[in-house]
Design an enzyme around this catalytic site. Structure first.
Site, PDB file in Angstrom:
ATOM      1  N   ASP A  91       1.107  -1.160   0.114  1.00  0.00           N
ATOM      2  CA  ASP A  91      -0.288   0.318   0.013  1.00  0.00           C
ATOM      3  C   ASP A  91       0.687   1.488  -0.240  1.00  0.00           C
ATOM      4  OD1 ASP A  91      -1.805  -2.082   1.990  1.00  0.00           O
ATOM      5  OD2 ASP A  91      -2.080  -1.419   0.110  1.00  0.00           O
ATOM      6  N   HIS A 135      16.225  -0.608  11.633  1.00  0.00           N
ATOM      7  CA  HIS A 135      17.077   0.327  12.398  1.00  0.00           C
ATOM      8  C   HIS A 135      16.429   1.096  14.013  1.00  0.00           C
ATOM      9  CE1 HIS A 135      20.223  -1.780  10.457  1.00  0.00           C
ATOM     10  NE2 HIS A 135      20.232  -0.761   9.140  1.00  0.00           N
ATOM     11  N   CYS A 177      17.173  -2.998  16.898  1.00  0.00           N
ATOM     12  CA  CYS A 177      17.645  -2.887  17.803  1.00  0.00           C
ATOM     13  C   CYS A 177      17.475  -1.843  19.087  1.00  0.00           C
ATOM     14  CB  CYS A 177      19.277  -2.288  17.692  1.00  0.00           C
ATOM     15  SG  CYS A 177      20.099  -2.974  16.226  1.00  0.00           S
TER      16      CYS A 177
END
Lengths: 300, 561
Positions: A91, A135, A177
């Site tokens: 989308d 990240h 992380c």
């Protein structure tokens, strides 16, 4: 007897399911796209239709000119499972995946010209699954290598969803992380959160593929996918089993979860309450006799 | 030029710069960096946060001949007002006001009541007068009347009237007051069925007041019907998994025109509807039916029904242009190898309608065509689907999904069928009551949370159009509450719809996203590199001037001494 069944059916209080998934950019982040697509695949297999999934992929890995096997995205180095498949419906793609668009989708503040497929049309009886990967750091998640979403913004967005009753229950999974920092600031009711690592820890990737040249998946999502492959629409596995996915021995990082804001006991919450779309169904007892205008036929 | 003059010029310059910075610069910086926030009627919003709703119902109780003694008749016509107060939670209070007018029947009404059956009496009563929206008229008929069968005490008609049979022992020697007290509980029951009951209203307030996890039945009811929305899309789909055997013909356009459109036209004050239809070929159900040799038919058990919908839904498609909720009605004709196909309920009994529905989604009906096969079937067979039967089921499902609740009627009550429109007037009134309350509750929650949000986050820009939407919401809400108090249900619904539209437009305005989160440390990081280098020389020279002035004063004092 029928009344007990009714009680069981309506035990979870939701009538429809939504899933929103997201990711980050660049070829060397292949694994993030594979993560997202594997969750998307599981959720579709368990019954949530495309019209109820908002899939955001920040980069095109399947058709990337560095991909030695075009039109595929693999999750395992043996190339057993092509998570891209042939009926993926993305989308938000490429540069449309921004913090602003993500927050707009969540809070519903989209311009009027936005088509239905790009909106989260949930109501107060919707269970929503949100999966984020990419990240991240302590208190933020990186989008597109140029901007970030902070945990405060996310918590505020969920609060606005709650104020407008845009969800019944919400499951938030994050594989980055220091993922646990993203759910620290939540304060709205009926939220359950899972993260792949605690604050101060890094989430690690699973295994590289020498032919494709990058890491294919992250550990937490790899074991999550393995877990979900065993679930079928009628299974009764509950959330406590989900919390056990990827212990430290397999994941190297310590997955965390948060259930204090959730009203129901996690042991009573089925996986299919969020990952699948088991519809409540009622038999139609009444009909209207349209040929002769006399009786309303009722069988009780 | 002497040193002191230079020094003096220097001091004047520093003072002038400092003056310009403080008097002109700081206000200029403040004005140009402040976020534009249009004025919002915050006090009025806070007033609305404490919602006090009064629902006024006009009730007319008409005594037919033979129900009142002459002395009781002298005291009539009589008007009474009754209030019922409820405190739902600390912010929400409800008052139900029933204004009851008691009178005797006119000659024309007596004539109308002289019909052989209750249904005909109902019909002729309506040719006499039209009751306004939201009101109820109860005709009290004598014990011996033949209008209602023996066991039936109350008959609820198709419009807004009910007929109530007076009890036998109530005629002789009682005062009007005692008679009214006797009738009171049954009239209350009638009103709960025809107008609203407390549980209906509290269910409608679910946006403001999280319903207590009590009654499973009412929870199921509240989850089944769609929430109030300005419009709905209805899609009828014909699923033909076996085009090689069946060539299906369904006259959907005229079926919709004849059977569904009257209901939707009657519901026009509540919402807009748009209808479309489609035919899907090779669409399977996704669940394998089991062969039952005792019935020599295929069956779908109740438990497997939940898994039928998802595989089909992926193929259904929807209108991309609007964000209105969609109701899907599917007609499935089983393939020749799996005909006939019956749905079994939890007791393993065949379901009469051969249909099921899913809350807030729609309904599916299985239509068996094996009866149409002659002795020597030649495939593909042309089959005309009987739309009256199909629409009968879909209409019933549509009523359930829209919240036209046929709630459990008390014993002794008979409810007339819903008429050609598929909806009785009082059912429409019920829907209008709960929709109005729901709209008012949702709009007040939206507007209060928006005001709170804008208050908390000082950085958000509030454009003029948002302020205007908020003001118009507040006005519409105040009007809606006033009209509810006055008992004008039609206007109240109208204003509540306007309130909801305006409040949603204000809350979901795309411009309310910018500057959502602007932490203080980032603000410092931006301003310090700009202002610090400029302010340091000015500050230092001001300090220097101060210390020189102080020194001069000391010298002067020393001189004096």
């Amino acid at each position: 007897m029928p009344r007990d069944k009714a009680g069981q059916f309506f035990g979870s209080g939701h009538t429809n399911n939504w899933a929103v998934t997201c990711t980050s950019q660049f070829w060397f982040n292949y694994r993030h796209v594979a993560n997202t697509l594997s969750v998307y695949r599981s959720v579709k297999r368990l019954g949530i239709p495309d019209s109820h999934i908002v899939l955001m992929l920040a980069d095109d890995m399947a058709c990337n000119h560095r991909n030695p096997k075009p039109a595929t995205v693999f999750s395992h180095k043996n190339m057993e499972l092509n998570v891209y498949g042939d009926d993926v419906e993305v989308d938000y793609r490429g540069y449309e995946v921004t913090v602003e668009n993500f927050l707009r989708v969540l809070t519903g503040r989209l311009p009027p010209s936005t088509p239905r497929s790009k909106r989260l049309l949930s109501d107060d009886r919707s269970n929503i699954l949100i999966y984020l990967t990419g990240h991240g750091g302590n208190g933020f998640l990186k989008f597109q290598d140029s901007e970030e979403i902070s945990n405060v913004e996310l918590a505020d967005a969920f609060e606005q969803m709650w104020q407008k009753r845009r969800y019944n229950e919400l499951l938030f999974i994050i594989d980055t992380c220091q993922g646990a920092s993203m759910y620290e600031r939540f304060y709205s009711p009926n939220l359950m959160a899972l993260a792949s690592s605690q604050v101060g820890e890094d989430s690690l990737s699973h295994q590289p593929d020498l032919a494709i040249g990058v890491h294919l998946m992250d550990r937490y999502t790899f074991y999550l996918l393995e877990f979900l492959e065993d679930i079928h629409p009628a299974s009764t596995t509950n959330m406590n089993d989900l919390f056990k996915v990827c212990p430290k021995s397999q994941c190297v990082s310590t997955p965390g979860h948060r259930t204090d804001l959730f009203l129901r006991d996690p042991g009573s919450v089925l996986i299919t309450d969020f990952f699948g779309s088991v519809r409540k169904v009622e038999i139609t007892m009444e009909t209207i006799n349209l040929t002769s205008p006399v009786e309303q036929v009722e069988d009780k | 030029v002497s040193l002191s003059v230079v020094l003096l010029q220097g001091q004047h310059a520093a003072l002038a710069i400092a003056a310009v910075v403080i008097i002109v610069g700081v206000p200029l910086w403040w004005r140009t960096t402040e976020t534009y926030r249009a004025w919002l009627p915050v006090t009025q919003i806070n007033e609305l946060a404490k919602l006090q709703l009064q629902l006024s119902v006009d009730v007319e109780v008409v005594f037919a001949r033979g129900t009142l003694t002459p002395e009781q008749q002298k005291k009539v016509p009589l008007t009474q007002t009754q209030d019922e107060e409820h405190m739902v939670d600390e912010d929400t209070a409800l008052r139900y006001r029933y204004e009851t007018r008691y009178r005797t029947a006119t000659i024309m009404e007596e004539d109308a009541l002289n019909q052989p059956t209750a249904a005909e009496a109902d019909l002729s009563l309506h040719t006499l007068s039209e009751s306004p929206c939201g009101s109820v008229v109860v005709y009290v008929i004598p014990e011996a009347s033949s209008l209602l069968p023996e066991v039936v005490e109350v008959y609820i008609g198709q419009r807004r009237t009910a007929m109530l049979r007076i009890g036998a022992q109530m005629r002789v020697g009682r005062t009007l007051k005692q008679l009214l007290a006797h009738l009171e509980p049954r009239i209350q029951q009638v009103l709960q069925v025809m107008s609203f009951s407390h549980s209906d209203i509290t269910a409608a307030l679910s946006d403001r007041v999280r319903p207590s996890p009590g009654n499973k039945e009412s929870l199921a009811d509240s989850m089944r019907a769609f929430k109030s929305s300005p419009g709905y899309e209805i899609t009828f789909s014909l699923l033909n998994p076996d085009p090689k055997s069946h060539r299906l013909h369904w006259d959907i356009e005229s079926a919709v025109q004849n059977y569904i459109q009257p209901l939707l036209t009657k519901l026009a004050p509540v919402a807009n509807f748009s209808i479309d239809s489609q035919i899907l070929y090779y669409a399977m159900l996704g669940v394998n039916p089991r062969y039952d040799s005792s019935l020599s038919a295929y069956t779908l058990s109740a438990d497997s029904l939940a898994h039928v919908i998802n595989p089909v839904e992926a193929r259904l498609g929807s209108n991309a242009a609007s964000s209105n909720p969609v109701l899907n009605f599917l007609l499935y004709v089983p393939d020749a190898h799996h005909s006939p196909l019956y749905i079994h309920d939890h007791k393993k009994q065949k379901v009469h309608s051969n249909a099921f529905h899913s809350p807030r989604w729609g309904g599916i009906m299985v239509y068996n065509v094996n009866d149409f096969y002659g002795p020597d079937p030649v495939f593909p067979m042309d089959i005309n689907i009987s739309m009256a039967k199909v629409m009968g089921v879909f209409l019933a499902q549509l009523r359930l999904l829209l919240g036209v609740q046929s709630s459990a009627t008390p014993p002794g009550f008979v409810v007339a069928s819903c008429g050609s429109a598929g909806l009785a007037d009082w059912e429409l009134d019920r829907l209008m009551w709960s929709r109005t309350v729901e709209n008012v509750a949702t709009a007040t929650t939206t507007i209060t949370s928006l005001a709170q949000l804008l208050d908390q986050i000082g950085n958000i820009v509030i454009n003029d159009n948002i302020a205007q939407q908020v003001s118009s919401t507040v006005t519409s809400l105040q009007l809606a509450v006033a009209e509810l108090e006055a008992g004008n249900l039609g206007f109240a619904l109208q204003y509540s719809k306007e309130a909801i539209l305006a409040s949603e437009r204000a809350f979901f305005d795309p411009s309310l996203l910018h500057l959502l989160y602007f932490p203080d440390d980032q603000k410092f990081a931006i301003y310090i590199p700009l202002f610090l280098p400029m302010c340091v020389p000015i500050l230092l020279s001001l300090l220097k001037m101060l210390s020189e002035a102080r020194q001069r004063r000391k010298e002067k004092q020393a001189k004096r001494d």
